[in-house]
Motif scaffolding. Structure first.
Motif, mmCIF file in Angstrom:
data_model
loop_
_atom_site.group_PDB
_atom_site.id
_atom_site.type_symbol
_atom_site.label_atom_id
_atom_site.label_comp_id
_atom_site.label_asym_id
_atom_site.label_seq_id
_atom_site.Cartn_x
_atom_site.Cartn_y
_atom_site.Cartn_z
ATOM 1 N N VAL A 1 -17.825 -77.070 41.650
ATOM 2 C CA VAL A 1 -18.712 -77.547 42.722
ATOM 3 C C VAL A 1 -18.320 -78.955 43.144
ATOM 4 N N ILE A 2 -18.048 -79.821 42.167
ATOM 5 C CA ILE A 2 -17.630 -81.198 42.488
ATOM 6 C C ILE A 2 -16.298 -81.174 43.234
ATOM 7 N N ALA A 3 -15.351 -80.343 42.761
ATOM 8 C CA ALA A 3 -14.067 -80.231 43.460
ATOM 9 C C ALA A 3 -14.267 -79.699 44.874
ATOM 10 N N ILE B 1 -17.481 -73.929 46.164
ATOM 11 C CA ILE B 1 -18.927 -74.134 46.075
ATOM 12 C C ILE B 1 -19.672 -72.802 45.959
ATOM 13 N N MET B 2 -19.223 -71.788 46.679
ATOM 14 C CA MET B 2 -19.933 -70.514 46.678
ATOM 15 C C MET B 2 -19.663 -69.665 45.433
ATOM 16 N N ASN B 3 -18.490 -69.792 44.842
ATOM 17 C CA ASN B 3 -18.117 -68.972 43.680
ATOM 18 C C ASN B 3 -17.620 -69.844 42.527
ATOM 19 N N PRO B 4 -18.446 -70.714 41.989
ATOM 20 C CA PRO B 4 -17.928 -71.612 40.946
ATOM 21 C C PRO B 4 -17.485 -70.880 39.684
ATOM 22 N N THR C 1 -11.230 -73.803 51.212
ATOM 23 C CA THR C 1 -11.149 -73.959 49.755
ATOM 24 C C THR C 1 -12.446 -74.540 49.214
ATOM 25 N N ALA C 2 -13.001 -75.514 49.911
ATOM 26 C CA ALA C 2 -14.266 -76.122 49.478
ATOM 27 C C ALA C 2 -15.390 -75.095 49.459
#
Length: 190
Positions: free
Chosen positions: A87-89, A132-135, A127-128
Motif C-alpha cells: 500500500v505504501i509503495a 493499493i487494490m491487491n496488496p 502499478t499504484a
C-alpha cells in the motif's frame, strides 16, 4: 596462489535455503516471527515475575511492558509487511505518477519528452492502483520474486565456488626447487 572458495559455498547454501523458504514456504517465516515474539514475551513475563521477589518491581514492570510490546510487534510484523508495504509503495508510485503528469503538462517540458512522461506516468499510476487494490497478491508476487532472485544468487555463488575450485586445480604450487644447490655460507657472512 590458491583461493579459498568456502565462503562462496557458505553464501550459496544460505541464499538457497532462504530463497526456497521465502519463495515457497512463507508460513515457516511467519512461524519464526511468532516463535521469536513469543520467546520475547515469555522472557519479559518471567523477568517481571522474578523481580517480584526482589524490591525493584517498578523498573522491571516497565521493562516487561516494553519487552512484551516488542514481542507483540514482532508477532504482527508479517501481517504489517504483507499489507502495508504494498500500500505504501502504491501511494509512492501514485504520487510519482501524478508528478510526472504535471511535469508532462508543463510548458518547460520539450514536446518529445511529454509523451515519454505521460506513458511513464500512466504505467506508474496503473502499478499504484494494482498495489493499493491487491496488496496481498502483490506482496505474494514480490515475495516469490525475491525468493527466486535469492536462488539465482545462490546458483551464481555455487558457480563461483566451482570456478575457483577448477582454477585451484590448474595452479602450480609456489614451491621453488632448491635440491642439489648449495651455498657457501662463509662467503655471505663476511
Amino acid at each position: 596462489m590458491k583461493i579459498d572458495n568456502f565462503s562462496y559455498i557458505l553464501k550459496g547454501a544460505a541464499l538457497a535455503i532462504c530463497g526456497v523458504l521465502i519463495a515457497f514456504f512463507p508460513n515457516v517465516i511467519t512461524w519464526l516471527f511468532y516463535i521469536v515474539g513469543g520467546i520475547i514475551i515469555a522472557g519479559s513475563v518471567i523477568a517481571f515475575l522474578g523481580s517480584l521477589t526482589g524490591g525493584d518491581t517498578g523498573f522491571m514492570f516497565i521493562g516487561a511492558l516494553i519487552g512484551a510490546g516488542i514481542g507483540i510487534f514482532i508477532i504482527y510484523l508479517p501481517n504489517i509487511i504483507m499489507v502495508n508495504i504494498p500500500v505504501i509503495a502504491g501511494i509512492v508510485f501514485g504520487f510519482i505518477g501524478i508528478m510526472r503528469i504535471m511535469k508532462a503538462c508543463s510548458d518547460k517540458t520539450p514536446h518529445d519528452k511529454k509523451t515519454q512522461n505521460i506513458v511513464f506516468a500512466v504505467i506508474l499510476l496503473v502499478t499504484a492502483l494494482i498495489f493499493i487494490m491487491n496488496p496481498f497478491k502483490v506482496s505474494t508476487a514480490i515475495r516469490i520474486i525475491i525468493g527466486l532472485v535469492m536462488i539465482a544468487l545462490s546458483a551464481f555463488n555455487f558457480y563461483v565456488a566451482y570456478a575457483i575450485s577448477q582454477r585451484n586445480q590448474t595452479i602450480q604450487p609456489d614451491i621453488i626447487d632448491v635440491t642439489g644447490h648449495t651455498v657457501d655460507d662463509d662467503k655471505y657472512l663476511k
